[in-house]
Structure formats: structure tokens, C-alpha cells
Design an enzyme around this catalytic site. Structure first.
Site, PDB file in Angstrom:
ATOM      1  N   ASP A   1      68.570  30.721  33.214  1.00  0.00           N
ATOM      2  CA  ASP A   1      67.421  30.615  32.313  1.00  0.00           C
ATOM      3  C   ASP A   1      66.230  30.145  33.150  1.00  0.00           C
ATOM      4  O   ASP A   1      66.044  28.950  33.375  1.00  0.00           O
ATOM      5  CB  ASP A   1      67.726  29.612  31.197  1.00  0.00           C
ATOM      6  CG  ASP A   1      66.513  29.369  30.296  1.00  0.00           C
ATOM      7  OD1 ASP A   1      65.438  29.949  30.562  1.00  0.00           O
ATOM      8  OD2 ASP A   1      66.646  28.588  29.334  1.00  0.00           O
TER       9      ASP A   1
ATOM     10  N   TRP B   1      67.631  22.123  27.294  1.00  0.00           N
ATOM     11  CA  TRP B   1      67.719  23.584  27.205  1.00  0.00           C
ATOM     12  C   TRP B   1      69.125  24.083  27.523  1.00  0.00           C
ATOM     13  O   TRP B   1      69.612  25.032  26.901  1.00  0.00           O
ATOM     14  CB  TRP B   1      66.647  24.261  28.062  1.00  0.00           C
ATOM     15  CG  TRP B   1      65.302  24.064  27.431  1.00  0.00           C
ATOM     16  CD1 TRP B   1      64.264  23.320  27.909  1.00  0.00           C
ATOM     17  CD2 TRP B   1      64.870  24.554  26.155  1.00  0.00           C
ATOM     18  NE1 TRP B   1      63.226  23.318  27.016  1.00  0.00           N
ATOM     19  CE2 TRP B   1      63.556  24.067  25.935  1.00  0.00           C
ATOM     20  CE3 TRP B   1      65.453  25.340  25.155  1.00  0.00           C
ATOM     21  CZ2 TRP B   1      62.826  24.353  24.772  1.00  0.00           C
ATOM     22  CZ3 TRP B   1      64.724  25.633  24.002  1.00  0.00           C
ATOM     23  CH2 TRP B   1      63.437  25.147  23.823  1.00  0.00           C
TER      24      TRP B   1
ATOM     25  N   LYS C   1      55.133  30.572  29.952  1.00  0.00           N
ATOM     26  CA  LYS C   1      54.817  29.557  30.968  1.00  0.00           C
ATOM     27  C   LYS C   1      54.149  30.212  32.177  1.00  0.00           C
ATOM     28  O   LYS C   1      52.966  30.019  32.427  1.00  0.00           O
ATOM     29  CB  LYS C   1      56.078  28.797  31.374  1.00  0.00           C
ATOM     30  CG  LYS C   1      56.636  27.953  30.220  1.00  0.00           C
ATOM     31  CD  LYS C   1      58.074  28.232  30.017  1.00  0.00           C
ATOM     32  CE  LYS C   1      58.701  27.702  28.761  1.00  0.00           C
ATOM     33  NZ  LYS C   1      58.236  26.521  28.099  1.00  0.00           N
TER      34      LYS C   1
HETATM   35  C1  LIG Z   1      64.079  26.394  29.965  1.00  0.00           C
HETATM   36  C2  LIG Z   1      63.745  26.931  28.612  1.00  0.00           C
HETATM   37  N1  LIG Z   1      64.635  27.734  27.985  1.00  0.00           N
HETATM   38  C3  LIG Z   1      64.377  28.232  26.764  1.00  0.00           C
HETATM   39  C4  LIG Z   1      63.210  27.965  26.114  1.00  0.00           C
HETATM   40  C5  LIG Z   1      62.979  28.544  24.743  1.00  0.00           C
HETATM   41  O1  LIG Z   1      62.017  29.504  24.808  1.00  0.00           O
HETATM   42  P1  LIG Z   1      61.484  30.251  23.507  1.00  0.00           P
HETATM   43  O2  LIG Z   1      60.653  29.254  22.776  1.00  0.00           O
HETATM   44  O3  LIG Z   1      60.702  31.379  24.085  1.00  0.00           O
HETATM   45  O4  LIG Z   1      62.644  30.686  22.729  1.00  0.00           O
HETATM   46  C6  LIG Z   1      62.251  27.142  26.718  1.00  0.00           C
HETATM   47  C7  LIG Z   1      60.983  26.859  26.008  1.00  0.00           C
HETATM   48  O5  LIG Z   1      60.218  26.004  26.304  1.00  0.00           O
HETATM   49  C8  LIG Z   1      62.533  26.613  27.998  1.00  0.00           C
HETATM   50  O6  LIG Z   1      61.650  25.821  28.610  1.00  0.00           O
END
Ligand SMILES: Cc1ncc(COP(=O)(O)O)c(C=O)c1O
Length: 360
Positions: free
Chosen positions: A172, A102, A196
């Protein structure tokens, strides 16, 4: 009907009582004769739902009036570009820490707008640890310092809040938001995809210090401009009303559990139980530096990975679902967010013990 234990990383399991309340209110929200899904976002009823959700979130997370709380759309991924577009201002560079998949996605997107300085990375060690902050090559010229407190795929979680000095700290928190107490005042901006610990997917909660508003680049799409979203109470356009409502129900549920402090204690206990079991049973392994093991996402491997399919099949037969690891890393992963009851973790451990005994 029986509910399974759903260990999916996201969209993830929601509290059963929240889903039951949503079901009960589905056709007629409190005598209005309509579902929340059918309400105008400008109606008094929806504005009340929206404001209550924000107020409860502020209370749960300890968010002061120095911060705006935004209910945006496009998931956490859209924030990967929204952040540089809004926070760079006159500056050209931003600092990022690379601790997993991520982080890498956030970095790749930011590179479209900024000179990205990767101040530290644990990639060489397979993202098994967090680099010591003393070694980070940060710059006082950076517009902000971005990090990922919990890497959902790797199962790697910071046990400290980085010190970014006068540079705004951006986090994040998609997979750790509301899982334990956090001092919001240390951050310039926190964002979290909802699917989540907050509610349904699509919605993303952004908590931004108000002095960071109003710096968006000229070319920033209106829908990505934090100032515009803040000025319009997150209703510049039609917001994700039903997701917002469900998030509000989750916040009420969290408050009834005793808030994030109580939740943090439960989460620590759930995670420790599972790691302790993995550590003593040689059939299973977790690759992460014990200091930085995630409380939310627990990856593990089987001694013999040809047994992976059999493991997943047997788990499914016991109602233990979505235990396959992320497609990019394989193995297994149990995501045990706030709404995963401790009994679900106990059932998983029991199954893992039985499987190891039978096949180990
Ligand atoms: C730490 C983290 N950042 C970003 C995201 C991306 O999220 P989204 O699918 O809502 O764009 C996720 C998705 O699992 C994540 O776990």
C-alpha cells in the site's frame, strides 16, 4: 490571491503550476471547445490524455511491460477487499504485517475473505518501529504478503523492501508512491490512493504483475476484477476522467523536476531539516525510531499539549494549514509530500522556533 502552505495528509497540496494549467485548460482543452471534464472517455482526445498519463507513470516509476497499470476508483480502501478477492486464487491464507492504523484496516478487511496471518506487529511498542524481518512468521503457503511501506498516520516508513521469496509482495504505497525511487520488479502488486502524491482523491493507481491477473474469485464484483479492468484499459465503466487527467499533469510536473530520483533527494532534505529541528528543540518531540521516520508524514508533539490550539491558531495566521495530527492520535502532523515546496518546510520550522521561544 495567496496560496497557503497546506500540510494536510490527504487530499494534499498539489503543485501550483499543475493547478494553474488545469485552470487555463478548464473551459477549452487545446481547442476542443470543452473541458476535459466534459469529454467522452472514449474520445480520441481523452484516450490520448489517459495513455500519456500511463506512459509517463511507467517512465517515472520504471514499470516494465510485465506489469499492468490500472486507474481504478474507490480509493485505496476499496483495494483492501479487491486484493484478497483477486489474489487468493486457490489459496485460503494471506500474510500481513501490522505497523499501524492503515495496516490494521487492510487486515480487518482481508479477514472477510482470507485466513489472515499477522506475521509481525509493532503494535505493542505503539507502532514506533518496524519489526526486524528475521522475526517475521511468514508462510510459503500464503497467497501474498501485504505491508504498508509508509504509515501515513503514525509517520513510520520502511527503509527496506521485504523479501517475500516466491510469495507475491503487495504494498500500500498510498503515501509514499513516487516520493523516491523504488524497484517495482520486487512487487506483485502496488496500489496507491491518488490524493497525496498523484492527484485528486477517489482515483487509485494499481500496478499489478500480469501473471497475477485472472485469478479473481467467482463472486468478485466485475468492477473489482483486475482482469476485467486491465482488459478494458481501465474503461470498463466511465473512469474518473478529470482525476486521471490531473494525475497526468502531476506526472509531467514530476518529470520536469527530474523524476523520482531528484524528488527523493529533495524529500530526504525536507524531512531531515524538520526532524533535525524537532530533535534539537526540547519543546517538540517525535516518537518514531529514527531509522524508520517517514519522509512524507512527520508527527510531532508539543511539550505542553494544552498549547495545541494556540499552536494551530498561530500557524493558521501565518498560512501554515492542516497541522493537527490525525484524530486518532492527536498532537501535530506535517505532511510534506512531493508538492510541498522546501520553502514551506522552512516557514514551518521558523514558526515552530518562534512559538517555542514565546511559549516554551
Ligand atoms: C497508507 C494509506 N492507505 C490507505 C488509505 C485510504 O485511502 P482512501 O481514503 O483513498 O481510501 C490512506 C489514506 O489516507 C493511506 O494513507
Amino acid at each position: 490571491m495567496s496560496r497557503a502552505y497546506n500540510f494536510c495528509a490527504g487530499p494534499a497540496t498539489l503543485p501550483e503550476s499543475v493547478l494553474a494549467q488545469a485552470r487555463d485548460e478548464m473551459l477549452d482543452w487545446r481547442g476542443t471547445g470543452m473541458s476535459v471534464m466534459e469529454m467522452s472517455h472514449r474520445s480520441d482526445e481523452f484516450v490520448e490524455i489517459a495513455e500519456m498519463a500511463e506512459q509517463d507513470l511507467r517512465e517515472l516509476a520504471g514499470i516494465s511491460d510485465d506489469y499492468a497499470v490500472l486507474f481504478m476508483q474507490g480509493g485505496a480502501s476499496s483495494q483492501f477487499s479487491t486484493i484478497p478477492l483477486n489474489l487468493l486464487g486457490e489459496k485460503t491464507s494471506a500474510d500481513y504485517v501490522n505497523t499501524g492504523i492503515w495496516s490494521k484496516k487492510a487486515i480487518a478487511e482481508a479477514k472477510r475473505y482470507a485466513d489472515v496471518n499477522v506475521v509481525a506487529s509493532s503494535e505493542e511498542g505503539g507502532f514506533a518501529s518496524i519489526p526486524d524481518q528475521a522475526s517475521w512468521q511468514t508462510s510459503t503457503d500464503a497467497a501474498y504478503l501485504h505491508y504498508t511501506p509508509n504509515e501515513t498516520i503514525g509517520g513510520l516508513e520502511y527503509d527496506f523492501i521485504p523479501d517475500s521469496g516466491s510469495v507475491p509482495l503487495v504494498a500500500d504505497m498510498s503515501s509514499t508512491m513516487l516520493s523516491r525511487p523504488v524497484d517495482v520488479s520486487k512487487f506483485g502488486l502496488i496500489y496507491a490512493g491518488a490524493q497525496k502524491n498523484i492527484g485528486p482523491s477517489g482515483l487509485v493507481v494499481v500496478i499489478i504483475r500480469k501473471d497475477l491477473l485472472g485469478k479473481a474469485r467467482k463472486e468478485t464484483p466485475t468492477m473489482m476484477n483486475y482482469q476485467v479492468i486491465a482488459d478494458n484499459g481501465s474503461m470498463y465503466n466511465t473512469p474518473a476522467t478529470y482525476s486521471w487527467y490531473l494525475a497526468g499533469l502531476v506526472f509531467k510536473w514530476l518529470k520536469a523536476q527530474g523524476g523520482v530520483k531528484a524528488m527523493g533527494e529533495i524529500n530526504r532534505r525536507k524531512a531531515e531539516k524538520l526532524y533535525d529541528f524537532i530533535d534539537v528543540n526540547e519543546f517538540y518531540a517525535n516518537p518514531i525510531d529514527p531509522r524508520f521516520r517517514s519522509w512524507m508524514n512527520i508527527p510531532f508533539t508539543l511539550q505542553d499539549d494544552t498549547l495545541n490550539s494556540a499552536f494551530l491558531e498561530g500557524a493558521g495566521a501565518r498560512g501554515l494549514l492542516n497541522l493537527a495530527g490525525h484524530r486518532s492520535v492527536g498532537g501535530m502532523r506535517a505532511s510534506i509530500y512531493n508538492a510541498m515546496p522546501e520553502a514551506g518546510v522552512d516557514a514551518l520550522i521558523q514558526y515552530m522556533a518562534d512559538f517555542a521561544k514565546e511559549r516554551g
